[in-house]
Write an enzyme that holds these catalytic residues in place. Sequence first.
Site, PDB file in Angstrom:
ATOM      1  N   ARG A   7      11.456  -5.140   5.012  1.00 53.91           N
ATOM      2  CA  ARG A   7      11.153  -3.482   5.175  1.00 53.91           C
ATOM      3  C   ARG A   7      11.937  -2.986   5.465  1.00 53.91           C
ATOM      4  O   ARG A   7      12.353  -3.051   6.439  1.00 53.91           O
ATOM      5  CB  ARG A   7      10.057  -3.839   5.322  1.00 53.91           C
ATOM      6  N   ARG A  30      -0.283  -8.869  13.659  1.00 55.15           N
ATOM      7  CA  ARG A  30      -0.751  -8.256  12.846  1.00 55.15           C
ATOM      8  C   ARG A  30      -1.907  -9.066  11.462  1.00 55.15           C
ATOM      9  O   ARG A  30      -2.379  -8.759  10.874  1.00 55.15           O
ATOM     10  CB  ARG A  30       0.621  -7.088  12.228  1.00 55.15           C
ATOM     11  N   LYS A  88       0.862  -1.047  -0.166  1.00 56.38           N
ATOM     12  CA  LYS A  88      -0.020   0.381   0.481  1.00 56.38           C
ATOM     13  C   LYS A  88       0.776   1.627   0.137  1.00 56.38           C
ATOM     14  O   LYS A  88       0.977   2.309  -0.872  1.00 56.38           O
ATOM     15  CB  LYS A  88      -1.137  -0.009   1.400  1.00 56.38           C
ATOM     16  N   ARG A 110      -9.659   1.285   8.363  1.00 57.05           N
ATOM     17  CA  ARG A 110      -8.665  -0.506   8.955  1.00 57.05           C
ATOM     18  C   ARG A 110     -10.169  -1.521   9.801  1.00 57.05           C
ATOM     19  O   ARG A 110      -9.674  -2.638   9.759  1.00 57.05           O
ATOM     20  CB  ARG A 110      -7.813  -0.495  10.147  1.00 57.05           C
ATOM     21  N   ARG A 154      11.513  -0.983  10.907  1.00 58.88           N
ATOM     22  CA  ARG A 154      10.483  -0.363  12.082  1.00 58.88           C
ATOM     23  C   ARG A 154      10.493  -1.232  13.348  1.00 58.88           C
ATOM     24  O   ARG A 154      10.265  -2.883  12.631  1.00 58.88           O
ATOM     25  CB  ARG A 154       8.460  -0.747  11.623  1.00 58.88           C
TER      26      ARG A 154
HETATM   27  P1  ADP Z   1       2.429  -1.994   3.198  1.00 59.73           P
HETATM   28  O1  ADP Z   1       2.097  -0.367   2.514  1.00 59.73           O
HETATM   29  O2  ADP Z   1       1.056  -2.352   2.615  1.00 59.73           O
HETATM   30  O3  ADP Z   1       2.248  -2.620   4.693  1.00 59.73           O
HETATM   31  P2  ADP Z   1       4.648  -1.920   1.957  1.00 59.73           P
HETATM   32  O4  ADP Z   1       4.366  -0.530   0.467  1.00 59.73           O
HETATM   33  O5  ADP Z   1       5.409  -1.067   2.989  1.00 59.73           O
HETATM   34  O6  ADP Z   1       3.257  -2.542   2.303  1.00 59.73           O
HETATM   35  O7  ADP Z   1       6.131  -3.230   1.489  1.00 59.73           O
HETATM   36  C1  ADP Z   1       5.943  -3.990   2.546  1.00 59.73           C
HETATM   37  C2  ADP Z   1       7.276  -4.179   1.603  1.00 59.73           C
HETATM   38  O8  ADP Z   1       7.170  -5.101   0.348  1.00 59.73           O
HETATM   39  C3  ADP Z   1       8.359  -3.171   1.489  1.00 59.73           C
HETATM   40  O9  ADP Z   1       9.802  -3.086   2.093  1.00 59.73           O
HETATM   41  C4  ADP Z   1       8.552  -3.008  -0.079  1.00 59.73           C
HETATM   42  O10 ADP Z   1       9.322  -2.573  -0.535  1.00 59.73           O
HETATM   43  C5  ADP Z   1       8.416  -4.521  -0.401  1.00 59.73           C
HETATM   44  N1  ADP Z   1       7.061  -4.566  -2.138  1.00 59.73           N
HETATM   45  C6  ADP Z   1       6.246  -3.364  -2.319  1.00 59.73           C
HETATM   46  N2  ADP Z   1       5.945  -3.680  -3.232  1.00 59.73           N
HETATM   47  C7  ADP Z   1       6.768  -4.852  -3.388  1.00 59.73           C
HETATM   48  C8  ADP Z   1       6.597  -5.967  -4.642  1.00 59.73           C
HETATM   49  N3  ADP Z   1       5.642  -5.240  -6.131  1.00 59.73           N
HETATM   50  N4  ADP Z   1       7.625  -6.639  -5.000  1.00 59.73           N
HETATM   51  C9  ADP Z   1       8.565  -6.749  -3.948  1.00 59.73           C
HETATM   52  N5  ADP Z   1       8.449  -6.640  -2.897  1.00 59.73           N
HETATM   53  C10 ADP Z   1       7.659  -5.861  -2.716  1.00 59.73           C
HETATM   54  P1  AMP Z   2       1.667   0.681   9.266  1.00 59.31           P
HETATM   55  O1  AMP Z   2       2.134   1.788   8.787  1.00 59.31           O
HETATM   56  O2  AMP Z   2      -0.385   1.217   8.253  1.00 59.31           O
HETATM   57  O3  AMP Z   2       0.882  -0.448   8.457  1.00 59.31           O
HETATM   58  O4  AMP Z   2       0.136   0.667  10.883  1.00 59.31           O
HETATM   59  C1  AMP Z   2       1.666   0.492  11.992  1.00 59.31           C
HETATM   60  C2  AMP Z   2       0.375   0.836  12.859  1.00 59.31           C
HETATM   61  O5  AMP Z   2      -0.295   1.693  12.890  1.00 59.31           O
HETATM   62  C3  AMP Z   2      -0.681  -0.300  13.171  1.00 59.31           C
HETATM   63  O6  AMP Z   2      -0.053  -1.618  13.131  1.00 59.31           O
HETATM   64  C4  AMP Z   2      -1.167   0.139  13.751  1.00 59.31           C
HETATM   65  O7  AMP Z   2      -1.126  -0.133  15.424  1.00 59.31           O
HETATM   66  C5  AMP Z   2      -1.605   1.515  13.663  1.00 59.31           C
HETATM   67  N1  AMP Z   2      -2.445   2.478  13.355  1.00 59.31           N
HETATM   68  C6  AMP Z   2      -2.231   2.453  11.366  1.00 59.31           C
HETATM   69  N2  AMP Z   2      -3.238   3.029  10.855  1.00 59.31           N
HETATM   70  C7  AMP Z   2      -3.984   2.354  11.613  1.00 59.31           C
HETATM   71  C8  AMP Z   2      -5.610   2.431  11.338  1.00 59.31           C
HETATM   72  N3  AMP Z   2      -6.502   3.016  10.764  1.00 59.31           N
HETATM   73  N4  AMP Z   2      -6.514   1.817  12.385  1.00 59.31           N
HETATM   74  C9  AMP Z   2      -5.541   1.719  13.979  1.00 59.31           C
HETATM   75  N5  AMP Z   2      -4.668   1.485  13.441  1.00 59.31           N
HETATM   76  C10 AMP Z   2      -4.169   1.980  12.811  1.00 59.31           C
END
Ligand code: ADP
Ligand code: AMP
Length: 216
Positions: free
Chosen positions: A127, A171, A13, A88, A160
Amino acid sequence: MNIVLLGAPGAGKGTQSALLQEKLGVPKISTGDMLRLAKEKQTELGIKASQYMKEGSLVPDDVVIGLIYERLQDSDCKSGFILDGFPRTVKQAESLKKILCELKRSLNAVINLEVKVEEVISRLSGRRQCVKCNQVYHIVYNPPKKNNICDRCAEQLMQREDDREETIRSRLVIYEQMTQPLVQYYKSENILKTVYGIGDVSLVFNQILEILKVSA
Ligand code: ADP
Ligand code: AMP
């Protein structure tokens, strides 16, 4: 364009919404980034949220709904927004609908990024995120040009604290219980589009652009 990106933690995302932000010129709004910033600044909200985030639980609905309510009224959201990580829960989705109604707006699309569990675990474990601009990398799939340094702003990358294996698993359970029902919610609103989130980042991005009818 008013867009929501749905999907499990690690589905991509943040990665895809950063590309969309650049392409469409509308802000990417990540509640996760907003909460991490509040935590770093040790605001009252950040202190409250940090315990939930550390253990991979969701921050209470009223807290994040309040954040989004304020943020969507900022002037840079007038021509659109991309929501990453919100809503969420069904309660958050219902509140979003009310907020948008109050602002005389509505969603154009909800894009669900579908990725298998084994893939998200390996994505989250590798990540890395820029401490300054929040740009997301992966040590193998999407590495920065210089080891541990952001390509965009030359700052350090960090891992993170909720990307540890045991927290990742809780999660994912929370995602299944609390967030997965949104797929059905938005299906019944006739607004859900599903994209297979596996493959090159640019391949996934092109599928999203196709759905949004935006030329690549
Ligand atoms: P989210 O926001 O849904 O938690 P991220 O965009 O942070 O996901 O992506 C999670 C991890 O996967 C990051 O390390 C990112 O670089 C990697 N990633 C994202 N899209 C792809 C893809 N299409 N193929 C491989 N790795 C990806
Ligand atoms: P994210 O960066 O989207 O993976 O979010 C990291 C953490 O922030 C999550 O595991 C939750 O603890 C909190 N968080 C982010 N967005 C929300 C949401 N919409 N509702 C509740 N908790 C959230």
